[in-house]
Structures are given as structure tokens and as C-alpha cells.
Design an enzyme around this catalytic site. Sequence first.
Site, short mmCIF file in Angstrom:
data_model
loop_
_atom_site.label_atom_id
_atom_site.label_comp_id
_atom_site.label_asym_id
_atom_site.label_seq_id
_atom_site.Cartn_x
_atom_site.Cartn_y
_atom_site.Cartn_z
N LYS A 136 0.82 -1.20 0.00
CA LYS A 136 0.00 0.00 0.00
C LYS A 136 0.87 1.27 0.00
O LYS A 136 0.65 2.20 -0.78
CB LYS A 136 -0.89 -0.05 1.24
N ASP A 168 1.38 0.27 12.21
CA ASP A 168 0.28 -0.31 11.44
C ASP A 168 0.01 -1.77 11.81
O ASP A 168 -1.09 -2.28 11.56
CB ASP A 168 0.58 -0.23 9.94
#
Length: 434
Positions: free
Chosen positions: A31, A321
Site C-alpha cells: 500500500k 500499522d
Amino acid sequence: MQESSVPATASTQTVSPAKSVSGLVALPGDKSISHRYGMISAIAQGKSIISNYSTGADCQSTLACMAQLGTKIERDAEGRVVVEGGELHQAAHDLDAGNSGSTIRMLSGILAAQPFTSRIAGDESLARRPMARVIKPLQAMGASIEAREGTYPPLTIHGRKLKGIDYTLPVASAQVKSCLLLAGLFAEGDTIVREPVRTRDHTEIALQEFGADLELEKRVITLRAGARLTGRQLVVPGDLSSACFFLVAALLMKEADLVIQGVGLNPSRSALLDFLVGNGAVIHVHDLQQIGGELIGNLRVRTSKWKGGVIEGALTAALIDEIPALAVLGAASQNGLIVRDASELRVKETDRIATLETNFKKMGIRIETTQDGFQVAGQQTFHAAEVDSVGDHRIAMAFAVAALAADGPCTILNSDAAGVSFPEFFDTLHQIAK
């Protein structure tokens, strides 16, 4: 894994307990890297061809914004993203960053230097996320930016000429660093960014790959003025943050032998593997190679007893994350998990500390929270429950993995949030869990 007893809908998935995890996993493109390739290829001269660009909604938001700014973007017969880069032009309508903080924060750096005005907004979740961390240093470079209450989207950015600055990040943030470096591409004079702790360096690698002149010394990045970027042919590695959910799934099982293919293994993100292996995980790297400046390899994870550990300081910034997935693993570990210095989790897609606490309690898991972290005791049992992602992709995936170790089927509400980064997640999970 047994078939779901409750029919899955776009926003609900039922995940049944599993005894083992095995097979091969192919991941969507990273991403973080996809965002950067999408933006930089749009401002580079000439054609770029990007293989394995992320299928996640966030990264599609980046491409949609660049297309609104006049960039020609197509998919070829092999599914690669083809970008005809060059000058940007004023968008006819507001730019829509969707749920993507990466899009709005990093693209703001590019927009601040364009000879036109842009307005960029997003969904309800993004509208609650603070932007002062990029607004203030961009204003120091000469940018003119208006925001709701001085910090929240939508942002109205009046493009103007910028000057390079020497800026020390008050809080480690790869997004803020990237925003300033992208702005620096258009600035008069060099742009210097100093990091309190090292963050992922995908932007630096990508800029060098496209032709920018950067000097890297420890935690100081210097971007020389006058960069001339040219299009490239690129391959996006598999997303390590997405791989984390499957690593945790394997480590929760009594029987596991899973291979995750083509994973990005950038050293600035190696903290995840170091933390897992250092506390007992059996993970091996195979077929390591370098493509476009990024390391790529296969990961094999097998049945292991994970001890647990402490995440604090620089490690927190490196694993920010992955913390939702690691929290799940911590509850099943021998000694539990302690997380400190993670106030950043309060301003993600949700307040992830609060969302973890709510869903853990529904599953019978004890957790003690603080303003900047939490403590989860080890050797706990997950109980069947209905949990809610509250629209947060990492929460949806973390609790789907927790459900594999539960004592009965679990329902994940708002499960479609996983599509932000990994639309194929639930299909993949059902294939490997047995």
C-alpha cells in the site's frame, strides 16, 4: 475452516474456528509503495508502467486524484497501471481521498507547489483526522492552506512557489516526511528532513529510482533542488503489513506451515520480522532479490510458541500499522504484550486503542489501556462474539484472525472495511484456514 453458518454480506463475515493454517498466500501490492509510485509517476516526465499496484481502495483513491489532476492513467492487458506523467492541471471538482490519510497528506505536498488552487476532502473518517502535522511545515515552505478548524479536511490549497526548508519532525511520521520531500521537488533550494527515529524509506527509494538527487545520512534526508524525474517500469512488492495478519494467523494455530509469496522486505520495515522472530516465531526468508531498490522475498512461517513482548519508543513507530494484529497475538502468547508511546493509534481510521479494547472485551479478553498504549495478558482464550471493525480495515482483519482461535464462530460487522487495503482478504483467509 468450516463453512460460515451465517451468510456473508458485503458488510458482514462469519469466521469459524480453525485447527491449522497452511498453503500459499499471494498479497496485494504494498500500500505504501503503491501510493508513492502513483503520485511520483504522475509528476515524472514520460511513461511509467507499474506491476502489482495495490488493489486496495486507498491506493485507488490516489490514482483517481491524479487522474482528476489531468494525468492519463490506464490498465494494460496484463493488468499493469500505465501512467503518462508530466504537468498537473487544476481539477474540475474537489479531489476525493476517500479513507486514505496517505493520499491527502502526501498529495498536499505536491498540490502546495502547483500554479492553481485545489480542494481535497475524503469520507467521514478522514474528515476527523488531523492535518496540522503537514500544514505547518508546508506553510513554513510558503504554502497557503485552509482547513476546517485549522487542522481537519477538507483542505483548500492555494498553490504557490515554495522554498526548501530544514525541518525536524516533532513526531516520527513517514507520511509527513514524504509530504515535505514531494513538496521539495518543486521548491527553490534544498529540502532537509530530520527524523527523531527512522521511519520507512519507500519515498526516498522511489525518488532515487525516478531520478531525484538525495543524500541520506542516518536520520537526515537532503533532497537537492531541481530534480528531473523520468518515468520508470516498476514492480510493487507484496504488502508486509498485509502479510502480518497471516503471520499472526499461523502463530495462533497448533498446526501451521504457510508460505507468503513476494513480500516486500525493506530493511526500514524489518522490525516486524525481527520482533516476531526475536520472541519465538519460526519464520524463514527464501528467494530474496532486489527490484527497483526494494527487497522482495518469500516468507515461510511454521508452528511456533510466541512469548510476547514490549513495543515502545522507536519500535512503536516502526510497527504502528501492525499493532492491531500483534495485539491479537499478544493475548494468545505466553507472556502477553505491552504497547507504549502509541498515541498515534488514537488518530488512525478509528481510535484503535479504544476499538481494540471494545472488541477484546466482547471476546472475553482482558486488556488495560492508557492514553498512549495498552497491556494484554497472555494465555487468554478468545470466545465467540460479534465484533465491529467500525470501518477500520486493520481492525476488521485483526479480529477475523482472532476468530480463527475462538471457541466458536465469530461475526465481523463492517467487514468490507478490509477492502481499503486488501479486498481479497477474507477469500484468502478461508482458503488457508482448515
